[in-house]
Design a protein around this motif. Structure first.
Motif, PDB file in Angstrom:
ATOM      1  N   VAL A 119      31.856  40.350  49.485  1.00  0.00           N
ATOM      2  CA  VAL A 119      33.112  40.863  50.054  1.00  0.00           C
ATOM      3  C   VAL A 119      33.561  39.872  51.118  1.00  0.00           C
ATOM      4  N   THR A 120      34.756  39.328  50.939  1.00  0.00           N
ATOM      5  CA  THR A 120      35.286  38.344  51.892  1.00  0.00           C
ATOM      6  C   THR A 120      36.635  38.822  52.394  1.00  0.00           C
ATOM      7  N   VAL A 121      36.855  38.692  53.696  1.00  0.00           N
ATOM      8  CA  VAL A 121      38.149  39.046  54.279  1.00  0.00           C
ATOM      9  C   VAL A 121      38.744  37.763  54.843  1.00  0.00           C
ATOM     10  N   ALA A 122      40.055  37.544  54.600  1.00  0.00           N
ATOM     11  CA  ALA A 122      40.662  36.267  54.970  1.00  0.00           C
ATOM     12  C   ALA A 122      42.147  36.417  55.272  1.00  0.00           C
ATOM     13  N   PRO A 123      42.668  35.597  56.199  1.00  0.00           N
ATOM     14  CA  PRO A 123      44.118  35.558  56.403  1.00  0.00           C
ATOM     15  C   PRO A 123      44.740  34.655  55.342  1.00  0.00           C
ATOM     16  N   THR A 124      46.036  34.780  55.106  1.00  0.00           N
ATOM     17  CA  THR A 124      46.720  34.009  54.055  1.00  0.00           C
ATOM     18  C   THR A 124      46.393  32.523  54.119  1.00  0.00           C
ATOM     19  N   MET A 125      46.480  31.944  55.308  1.00  0.00           N
ATOM     20  CA  MET A 125      46.354  30.490  55.450  1.00  0.00           C
ATOM     21  C   MET A 125      45.012  30.035  56.027  1.00  0.00           C
ATOM     22  N   GLY A 126      44.129  30.976  56.327  1.00  0.00           N
ATOM     23  CA  GLY A 126      42.892  30.608  57.018  1.00  0.00           C
ATOM     24  C   GLY A 126      41.645  30.793  56.178  1.00  0.00           C
ATOM     25  N   GLU A 181      43.755  39.661  53.648  1.00  0.00           N
ATOM     26  CA  GLU A 181      43.380  40.046  52.280  1.00  0.00           C
ATOM     27  C   GLU A 181      41.878  40.260  52.172  1.00  0.00           C
ATOM     28  N   VAL A 182      41.494  41.122  51.232  1.00  0.00           N
ATOM     29  CA  VAL A 182      40.076  41.334  50.932  1.00  0.00           C
ATOM     30  C   VAL A 182      39.829  40.908  49.492  1.00  0.00           C
ATOM     31  N   HIS A 183      38.754  40.155  49.290  1.00  0.00           N
ATOM     32  CA  HIS A 183      38.372  39.695  47.956  1.00  0.00           C
ATOM     33  C   HIS A 183      36.970  40.243  47.664  1.00  0.00           C
ATOM     34  N   ILE A 184      36.874  41.088  46.642  1.00  0.00           N
ATOM     35  CA  ILE A 184      35.602  41.765  46.332  1.00  0.00           C
ATOM     36  C   ILE A 184      35.099  41.308  44.964  1.00  0.00           C
TER      37      ILE A 184
END
Length: 230
Positions: free
Chosen positions: A212-219, A42-45
């Motif tokens: 801007v942050t990119v992350a896996p569901t559980m990480g 996922e990306v969170h902006i």
């Protein structure tokens, strides 16, 4: 919020003070996805928009070149020839007024995206209280209120995602799965950022992409340098 041992271990690999290049961040995030299932990336902006003002809203849709890796179930509200068209395009569910009690009374929500022809919006509007809070209300800006139901369904099946500001002026969107290659995730990421930059409201002053942050569901998340994305 307490995190598990796996998360804590994974988080040690990320320097919280560093703003990474997109390619490095995506490479790291793939390694951080250590759950037993294929995690969504996922990306969170966080934007400089103030969503309380109508002229600073962001809402739209973009087709990711490699899709999201998720099977998307489409419900189309249409009648007659348009209903036939929607079924031919591959929509899982097609109907009209007869679907209202099923959704309102029985709580049926076995679909991910809702498309409607303009003439059906009077019917769909009656479901606002149910569909609205779940982000399922069809919207012309997202291309989900249209007479071209074939294109709408095809685009959604091909990996079309919707983006919009939440109450804290952040956009949250999936760009694929941990099983995707780095190149596929990078293509999807750049396509998304291009769309977000294009959607910048002219009323926004100062820095548009704040973080801007990119992350896996559980990480843990990896922060990307937003200056490189403008």
């Amino acid at each position: 919020m307490k995190h598990g041992k796996k998360y804590t271990e994974a988080a040690k690999a990320v320097d919280r003070a560093t703003l990474y290049d997109p390619a490095d961040a995506i490479s790291m995030v793939k390694k951080l996805a250590i759950a037993k299932f294929d995690e969504t990336i996922e990306v969170h902006i966080r934007t400089g928009c103030d969503g309380r003002h109508a002229d600073q809203q962001i809402r739209g849709a973009v087709v990711l070149p490699h899709g999201t890796g998720k099977k998307v179930r489409v419900l189309v509200f249409a009648k007659g020839a348009k209903a036939d068209e929607a079924l031919a395009a591959g929509a899982e569910y097609v109907g009209a007024e007869e679907l209202l009690p099923k959704i309102q009374n029985d709580g049926w929500l076995d679909f991910d995206v809702v498309v409607a022809t303009p003439d059906m919006m009077g019917v769909v509007g009656r479901l606002g209280r149910v569909l609205g809070p779940k982000g399922l209300m069809p919207n012309p800006k997202a291309g989900t209120v249209t007479m071209d139901v074939t294109k709408a369904v095809n685009d959604i099946k091909a990996g079309k995602i919707e983006y919009r500001l939440d109450k804290t002026n952040i956009v949250h969107v999936p760009i694929g799965k941990a099983s995707f290659t780095e190149e596929q995730l990078a293509d999807n990421f750049q396509t998304l950022i291009g769309a977000i930059n294009k959607a910048k409201p002219s009323a926004v002053k100062g820095q548009y992409l704040r973080s801007v942050t990119v992350a896996p569901t559980m990480g843990p998340g990896v922060r990307i340098n937003p200056v490189k994305l403008a």
